[in-house]
Design a protein around this motif. Sequence first.
Motif, PDB file in Angstrom:
ATOM      1  N   THR A  72     108.441  -0.971 -46.624  1.00 47.06           N
ATOM      2  CA  THR A  72     108.178   0.464 -46.673  1.00 47.06           C
ATOM      3  C   THR A  72     107.573   0.991 -45.385  1.00 47.06           C
ATOM      4  OG1 THR A  72     105.970   0.183 -47.600  1.00 47.06           O
ATOM      5  CG2 THR A  72     107.808   0.349 -49.163  1.00 47.06           C
ATOM      6  N   HIS A  73     107.175   0.095 -44.472  1.00 50.16           N
ATOM      7  CA  HIS A  73     106.530   0.477 -43.210  1.00 50.16           C
ATOM      8  C   HIS A  73     105.215   1.219 -43.453  1.00 50.16           C
ATOM      9  CE1 HIS A  73     110.418   0.091 -40.577  1.00 50.16           C
ATOM     10  NE2 HIS A  73     110.436  -0.734 -41.610  1.00 50.16           N
ATOM     11  N   GLU A  74     104.530   0.834 -44.511  1.00 46.21           N
ATOM     12  CA  GLU A  74     103.338   1.560 -44.948  1.00 46.21           C
ATOM     13  C   GLU A  74     102.251   0.579 -45.374  1.00 46.21           C
ATOM     14  OE1 GLU A  74     102.121   4.579 -48.636  1.00 46.21           O
ATOM     15  OE2 GLU A  74     104.227   4.219 -48.149  1.00 46.21           O
ATOM     16  N   ASN A  75     101.008   0.896 -45.040  1.00 46.27           N
ATOM     17  CA  ASN A  75      99.873   0.142 -45.563  1.00 46.27           C
ATOM     18  C   ASN A  75      99.539   0.655 -46.961  1.00 46.27           C
ATOM     19  OD1 ASN A  75      99.241  -1.511 -43.256  1.00 46.27           O
ATOM     20  ND2 ASN A  75      98.404   0.294 -42.250  1.00 46.27           N
ATOM     21  N   ARG A  76      99.633  -0.253 -47.939  1.00 44.86           N
ATOM     22  CA  ARG A  76      99.297   0.134 -49.307  1.00 44.86           C
ATOM     23  C   ARG A  76      98.918  -1.118 -50.098  1.00 44.86           C
ATOM     24  NH1 ARG A  76      99.948   4.501 -52.554  1.00 44.86           N
ATOM     25  NH2 ARG A  76     101.177   5.568 -50.948  1.00 44.86           N
ATOM     26  N   ILE A  77      97.772  -1.085 -50.741  1.00 50.00           N
ATOM     27  CA  ILE A  77      97.319  -2.217 -51.544  1.00 50.00           C
ATOM     28  C   ILE A  77      97.160  -1.753 -52.986  1.00 50.00           C
ATOM     29  CG2 ILE A  77      95.467  -3.885 -51.922  1.00 50.00           C
ATOM     30  CD1 ILE A  77      94.968  -3.899 -48.942  1.00 50.00           C
ATOM     31  N   THR A  78      97.823  -2.468 -53.895  1.00 50.34           N
ATOM     32  CA  THR A  78      97.913  -2.044 -55.296  1.00 50.34           C
ATOM     33  C   THR A  78      97.332  -3.108 -56.216  1.00 50.34           C
ATOM     34  OG1 THR A  78      99.963  -0.857 -54.783  1.00 50.34           O
ATOM     35  CG2 THR A  78      99.500  -1.293 -57.111  1.00 50.34           C
ATOM     36  N   PRO A  79      96.409  -2.740 -57.102  1.00 52.67           N
ATOM     37  CA  PRO A  79      95.922  -3.697 -58.099  1.00 52.67           C
ATOM     38  C   PRO A  79      96.879  -3.764 -59.279  1.00 52.67           C
ATOM     39  CG  PRO A  79      94.742  -1.631 -58.332  1.00 52.67           C
ATOM     40  CD  PRO A  79      95.703  -1.446 -57.180  1.00 52.67           C
ATOM     41  N   TRP A  80      97.199  -4.966 -59.698  1.00 53.84           N
ATOM     42  CA  TRP A  80      98.038  -5.159 -60.887  1.00 53.84           C
ATOM     43  C   TRP A  80      97.188  -5.826 -61.960  1.00 53.84           C
ATOM     44  CZ3 TRP A  80     102.541  -2.956 -61.845  1.00 53.84           C
ATOM     45  CH2 TRP A  80     103.310  -2.488 -60.772  1.00 53.84           C
ATOM     46  N   ALA A  81      96.588  -5.004 -62.816  1.00 56.00           N
ATOM     47  CA  ALA A  81      95.731  -5.524 -63.883  1.00 56.00           C
ATOM     48  C   ALA A  81      96.570  -6.164 -64.969  1.00 56.00           C
ATOM     49  CB  ALA A  81      94.882  -4.394 -64.462  1.00 56.00           C
ATOM     50  N   HIS A 122     105.885  -3.182 -37.571  1.00 53.30           N
ATOM     51  CA  HIS A 122     105.476  -3.199 -36.172  1.00 53.30           C
ATOM     52  C   HIS A 122     106.445  -2.453 -35.284  1.00 53.30           C
ATOM     53  CE1 HIS A 122     103.926  -4.777 -32.298  1.00 53.30           C
ATOM     54  NE2 HIS A 122     102.828  -4.469 -32.933  1.00 53.30           N
ATOM     55  N   ILE A 123     107.325  -1.650 -35.850  1.00 51.14           N
ATOM     56  CA  ILE A 123     108.162  -0.793 -35.008  1.00 51.14           C
ATOM     57  C   ILE A 123     107.705   0.652 -35.108  1.00 51.14           C
ATOM     58  CG2 ILE A 123     109.982  -0.456 -36.774  1.00 51.14           C
ATOM     59  CD1 ILE A 123     111.978  -0.508 -34.368  1.00 51.14           C
ATOM     60  N   ASP A 124     107.255   1.069 -36.261  1.00 51.85           N
ATOM     61  CA  ASP A 124     106.738   2.425 -36.439  1.00 51.85           C
ATOM     62  C   ASP A 124     105.219   2.404 -36.385  1.00 51.85           C
ATOM     63  OD1 ASP A 124     109.243   3.745 -36.875  1.00 51.85           O
ATOM     64  OD2 ASP A 124     109.311   2.854 -38.870  1.00 51.85           O
ATOM     65  N   PHE A 125     104.633   3.483 -35.882  1.00 51.88           N
ATOM     66  CA  PHE A 125     103.186   3.596 -35.880  1.00 51.88           C
ATOM     67  C   PHE A 125     102.681   3.532 -37.326  1.00 51.88           C
ATOM     68  CE2 PHE A 125      99.091   5.717 -35.551  1.00 51.88           C
ATOM     69  CZ  PHE A 125      98.585   5.152 -34.391  1.00 51.88           C
ATOM     70  N   VAL A 134     101.808   9.077 -43.568  1.00 51.24           N
ATOM     71  CA  VAL A 134     101.580   8.301 -44.785  1.00 51.24           C
ATOM     72  C   VAL A 134     101.591   6.803 -44.490  1.00 51.24           C
ATOM     73  CG1 VAL A 134     102.612   7.699 -47.019  1.00 51.24           C
ATOM     74  CG2 VAL A 134     102.429  10.090 -46.333  1.00 51.24           C
ATOM     75  N   ARG A 135     102.322   6.405 -43.465  1.00 52.30           N
ATOM     76  CA  ARG A 135     102.432   4.971 -43.156  1.00 52.30           C
ATOM     77  C   ARG A 135     101.088   4.341 -42.830  1.00 52.30           C
ATOM     78  NH1 ARG A 135     107.471   6.323 -39.326  1.00 52.30           N
ATOM     79  NH2 ARG A 135     109.153   6.217 -40.851  1.00 52.30           N
ATOM     80  N   LEU A 136     100.168   5.114 -42.300  1.00 50.78           N
ATOM     81  CA  LEU A 136      98.862   4.569 -41.940  1.00 50.78           C
ATOM     82  C   LEU A 136      98.111   4.069 -43.164  1.00 50.78           C
ATOM     83  CD1 LEU A 136      96.803   4.114 -39.639  1.00 50.78           C
ATOM     84  CD2 LEU A 136      95.922   6.416 -40.115  1.00 50.78           C
ATOM     85  N   GLY A 137      98.337   4.700 -44.304  1.00 47.92           N
ATOM     86  CA  GLY A 137      97.604   4.347 -45.506  1.00 47.92           C
ATOM     87  C   GLY A 137      96.214   4.954 -45.501  1.00 47.92           C
ATOM     88  N   ASP A 167      93.419   0.834 -48.089  1.00 49.62           N
ATOM     89  CA  ASP A 167      94.603   0.023 -47.795  1.00 49.62           C
ATOM     90  C   ASP A 167      94.463  -0.718 -46.469  1.00 49.62           C
ATOM     91  OD1 ASP A 167      96.084   1.132 -50.070  1.00 49.62           O
ATOM     92  OD2 ASP A 167      96.149   2.974 -48.879  1.00 49.62           O
ATOM     93  N   HIS A 168      93.312  -0.584 -45.830  1.00 46.05           N
ATOM     94  CA  HIS A 168      93.122  -1.159 -44.498  1.00 46.05           C
ATOM     95  C   HIS A 168      92.360  -2.474 -44.579  1.00 46.05           C
ATOM     96  CE1 HIS A 168      93.535   3.225 -42.830  1.00 46.05           C
ATOM     97  NE2 HIS A 168      94.706   2.690 -43.141  1.00 46.05           N
ATOM     98  N   ASN A 169      91.129  -2.455 -44.145  1.00 45.00           N
ATOM     99  CA  ASN A 169      90.287  -3.652 -44.167  1.00 45.00           C
ATOM    100  C   ASN A 169      89.535  -3.690 -45.494  1.00 45.00           C
ATOM    101  OD1 ASN A 169      91.151  -4.005 -41.531  1.00 45.00           O
ATOM    102  ND2 ASN A 169      89.396  -2.924 -40.675  1.00 45.00           N
ATOM    103  N   VAL A 170      89.875  -4.652 -46.328  1.00 46.62           N
ATOM    104  CA  VAL A 170      89.351  -4.644 -47.692  1.00 46.62           C
ATOM    105  C   VAL A 170      89.006  -6.052 -48.157  1.00 46.62           C
ATOM    106  CG1 VAL A 170      90.533  -2.537 -48.457  1.00 46.62           C
ATOM    107  CG2 VAL A 170      91.719  -4.721 -48.592  1.00 46.62           C
TER     108      VAL A 170
END
Length: 572
Positions: A467-476, A492-495, A554-557, A561-564
């Motif tokens: 998706t070229h996106e930073n996203r972290i999802t919890p799956w309970a 690593h091609i898109d900002f 949106v790709r930045l997240g 979604d970053h340092n966690v």
Amino acid sequence: MSDMNRRTFLTIAGLGAIGAVSISGRPWGLQYAGAAPLPTSGAGTTLEATAVPLGTSGYRKLGAGPGWPTIVRTELAEARNGREDRRTALASLVQLTDVHLVDTQSPVRFEYVHPFTGSAFRPQETLTAHGLVALVHRVNALAAGPHTQRPFDAVVSTGDNTDNKEFAELSWFLTALNGGTIVPNTGAPDRYEGVQNSGADLYWNPESPIQDMYKKAGFPEIPGLLGAAIDPVTSPGLRTPWYCVFGNHEDSVEGTVPSGIPPLDAMYTGSLKFEVPGSPEQAKAVDIATKYDPGAIAGVLSAFTTPPRVVTPDPTRAPFTPRQFIAAHLDPANTGPGPVGHGFAPDAGDTGIGYYAFDIAPGVVGISMDSTNHAGFVDGSLGAAQFRWIEDTLLAGSSVYYDSAGARVSQSRSDTWFVLFSHHTSTTMDNLVPDPANPTEPRIPAAQLVSLLHRFPNVLAWVNGHTHENRITPWAGPTPEQSFWEVNTASHIDFPQHGRILEVVDNADGTVSILTTLFEADSPYSVDYTDLSALGLASLYRELSFNDIHTDPVRLGASVDHNVELLLSSGR
């Protein structure tokens, strides 16, 4: 498992009732009330600094902004004080994803559809090799996880390593990760022959004064850029064993069109390149055909009212098959830091099986999935045979699991922690078109995979790209121990051009943590446009990606979604 070798307090809204997220007042690291801070060294990662734009509008250069703190996410388990003094590092690994090494001069590209699909042309795409080499330098310089200081056990590249499944692109990828000199050029050895010197308003023409649509948006004129972009660039190669995962761009033409569509296969090594359609309507027709009706492409191209450009043909542009992709990794000349085959089984070049299990560290096993669909199209799914293999692999490494009816089952086997890797994500694995190579085999969507993973308390994470996106999802899961995290990292091609470090630690209190840290390539945030060195081009690669007219914030997240730190109940 002998066959495994087949290989300060801040509350964040929306994280649920479990509560508060702690960050430190330091530039990096975790800190909790009544507990000592983690022995963290954030140097070289986004814990220390991040790329930020200078100015507020228009084309902008980049500078160093403040680092991001590590945020504790507790949706799936409680964060208990003092765990940083009790914890033991189990594994430390690096994820690279969607590097998209691009042969920008290839006749089989559809750059002219970028007004409809932005990824068809990127102003930075001639510099993908330079960007990847700078990323390799960064991984080598970091060498270990910032929180645990455990040396990296593995690097995993989660697909779309090439852009258009060409042998030339594959050679550049293997050389970048194993070490050696890349000549990021095809066709004529002494000149660039692609859309960026076409003189067409549709593209950024960096060496021309023409006021194309990118120059009108503030893009600079940079004499000599295209010549420098095709000069040799040398990679040191990774110093850590690395593993490869299939992406749709390794399986389909331009990541969407199935192989064998005439006349595309012949065009790869031919001399005619369509650069500009006769009208926006003709470009739109190609865009629709590539996405929904690949069989119509030949007819659409034959209707073009503008002549193609004559370019120098090159046999290295030929498209590879999945078996050839695997065979290239198995070639002893491409072993680099290892392992032989980079995860693919010794016979995988014959069988075409693109999935495997591998030892990340003692007691931690990776499962590399092949989520591509040979029928083409962007999104993916799993074949039924692969799905059964995943289940069998998890069963072989589990002392406890839940059956399909939800009953808890114990067996006399040692427990292994599992981290799964794929290119596609839980939101992009519903392409159930039958595989033309195995048309009777059912295709398995993401929902079934999620249900399977919920059955195993020793599944920690599913790590992916696409998706070229930073996203972290919890799956309970139905119980806390049946939960896991999905970690999706930007390309690593898109900002923002990130890689991600994942450190797995046992907190010795009934919980496990996955500490994830984003990092950027080892290149300056800004250089003078006269600096056409490899390092200068890698810097420009990032700057151009930020300013791309199709860039998506949106790709930045978000910060979560970053340092966690991702908490899980260990069930132990």
